[in-house]
Design a protein around this motif. Structure first.
Motif, PDB file in Angstrom:
ATOM      1  N   ILE A 187       0.950  -1.245  -0.045  1.00 15.85           N
ATOM      2  CA  ILE A 187       0.155  -0.142   0.007  1.00 15.85           C
ATOM      3  C   ILE A 187       0.693   1.096   0.095  1.00 15.85           C
ATOM      4  N   ASP A 188       1.869   1.327   0.895  1.00 14.10           N
ATOM      5  CA  ASP A 188       2.432   2.523   1.030  1.00 14.10           C
ATOM      6  C   ASP A 188       3.621   2.891  -0.004  1.00 14.10           C
ATOM      7  N   VAL A 189       3.610   1.870  -0.932  1.00 15.28           N
ATOM      8  CA  VAL A 189       4.640   1.986  -2.113  1.00 15.28           C
ATOM      9  C   VAL A 189       3.922   2.189  -3.329  1.00 15.28           C
ATOM     10  N   ASN A 190       2.596   2.258  -3.438  1.00 15.67           N
ATOM     11  CA  ASN A 190       1.838   2.373  -4.534  1.00 15.67           C
ATOM     12  C   ASN A 190       2.204   1.239  -5.611  1.00 15.67           C
ATOM     13  N   VAL A 191       2.290   0.156  -5.096  1.00 14.29           N
ATOM     14  CA  VAL A 191       2.270  -1.254  -5.667  1.00 14.29           C
ATOM     15  C   VAL A 191       0.815  -1.740  -5.458  1.00 14.29           C
ATOM     16  N   SER A 192       0.410  -2.392  -6.830  1.00 18.42           N
ATOM     17  CA  SER A 192      -0.757  -3.129  -6.738  1.00 18.42           C
ATOM     18  C   SER A 192      -1.356  -3.912  -5.503  1.00 18.42           C
ATOM     19  N   ILE A 193      -2.409  -3.926  -5.148  1.00 22.38           N
ATOM     20  CA  ILE A 193      -3.008  -4.749  -4.152  1.00 22.38           C
ATOM     21  C   ILE A 193      -4.655  -5.303  -4.726  1.00 22.38           C
ATOM     22  N   GLY A 194      -5.297  -5.913  -3.832  1.00 21.61           N
ATOM     23  CA  GLY A 194      -6.495  -6.564  -4.333  1.00 21.61           C
ATOM     24  C   GLY A 194      -7.334  -6.842  -3.223  1.00 21.61           C
TER      25      GLY A 194
END
Ligand code: AFP
Length: 333
Positions: free
Chosen positions: A130-137
């Protein structure tokens, strides 16, 4: 104004998720409209999470809560928010009588005992990203309850086994937000158009390649993988396959689903039963994977054949292109 064939106005907007669900309703095994509504509730919560994820850095939603969830993992603010949003959407909808979530130890009773369905959910998977702007789902799995309608739902409703899912899917909050789901027929993907506030059918009837050249695992754990897996990875490297792993199951799975590849989370010293959760990670993705022509194995059996015994049970997971999964499983003891 002359509208040529290539003019944006000449192109149809596409089929919205709502219309698609409505059109498909008759193909559902229990076509009373409640499952359709449940899917719409999940999509609505997905839109809200999309909004929260996209402004997380602006309104202090990044970072941890300073507490751990039931899995002993540090809970992020967005984890909590996603959990609340999904549970609220499902409670308000009325079709789900109970929920289990990665974030809660016990069954969440919605109070809607007339509801026919139970939902297992990982509200925000890959939250370390989350904190590093990478994909989550978000991952979800839906069952028709086995306890009588009107009564209090129980553990048995959630421990039916993966093949009893009536719908499953995920929402990937990535370079765009996409909702992919199946009701047991085909797997379809809907990309979110935030200007319209609609999910639009963008990936109809997904068929994954039978073979691939991408392998996804946490390389830092390789020394504790059993020999067969290490041999498989050596083979991948010798063939100069591509290693891709972002540590967000939904993102890694989605890429491999579209491009062809395998995702591996084997038992490790730290997690001897595997790390991933059966009911709200492995089962839904395995159900969807099989509908798209992929395979999902725990190493010893098809994931969907595992008999669940507890809510937060873990499993090893090998999922993706069938040729790759079969080859890997053939190398295991
Ligand atoms: P979190 O939601 O706690 O970040 O867990 C993510 C996850 O369950 C799954 O999405 C990843 O594939 C896997 O864990 C990554 O685990 P490692 O960091 O051990 O590789």
């Amino acid at each position: 104004m002359e509208i040529t064939a290539s003019h944006p106005l000449a192109l149809p907007v596409g089929v919205t998720l709502d219309r698609y669900i409505m059109n498909r309703q008759t193909a559902f095994p229990y076509a009373t409209g409640e499952l359709s509504q449940l899917l719409r509730d999940i999509a609505l919560a997905g839109k809200i999470i999309h909004r929260e994820v996209n402004r997380a850095g602006l309104i202090d939603l990044t970072g941890g809560m300073g507490i751990q969830n039931v899995q002993g993992e540090s809970q992020q603010k967005l984890d909590m928010i996603a959990n609340i949003r999904f549970c609220r959407a499902l409670k308000n909808g009325g079709e789900a009588c109970a929920i289990i979530s990665e974030e809660d130890e016990d069954i969440i009773f919605t109070g809607n005992n007339q509801g026919k369905y139970v939902v297992a959910i990982d509200p925000l998977d890959g939250s370390s990203n989350i904190d590093v702007n990478v994909s989550i789902g978000t991952i979800f799995s839906i069952y028709r309850r086995v306890t009588p309608i009107g009564s209090e739902p129980s553990l048995a409703d959630f421990l039916q086994g993966g093949r009893r899912q009536v719908a499953a899917g995920y929402i990937l909050y990535g370079s765009s937000t996409i909702l992919v789901y199946t009701t047991g027929h085909s797997a379809n993907g809907f990309t979110y158009d935030s200007s319209l506030g609609e999910f639009i059918l963008s990936h109809p009837d997904i068929h994954s390649p039978a073979n691939g050249q991408i392998y996804s695992c946490n390389d830092g754990n390789v020394d504790s993988y059993e020999q067969g897996i290490q041999n498989y990875l050596t083979d991948c490297r010798s063939k100069q396959y591509t290693a891709r792993y972002i540590g967000s199951l939904v993102g890694d799975f989605h890429r491999n689903l579209l491009k062809g590849g395998i995702y591996l989370y084997p038992p490790t010293k730290k997690n001897p039963d595997g790390k991933l959760r059966l009911l709200y990670e492995a089962f839904p993705l395995a159900f969807l994977a099989e509908k798209a022509g992929c395979l999902a194995s725990s190493g010893h059996q098809s994931v969907l054949d595992i008999r669940p015994t507890s809510l937060h049970q873990r499993t090893p997971l090998y999922i993706g292109s069938p040729v790759m999964v079969e080859k890997l499983v053939g190398l295991l003891q």
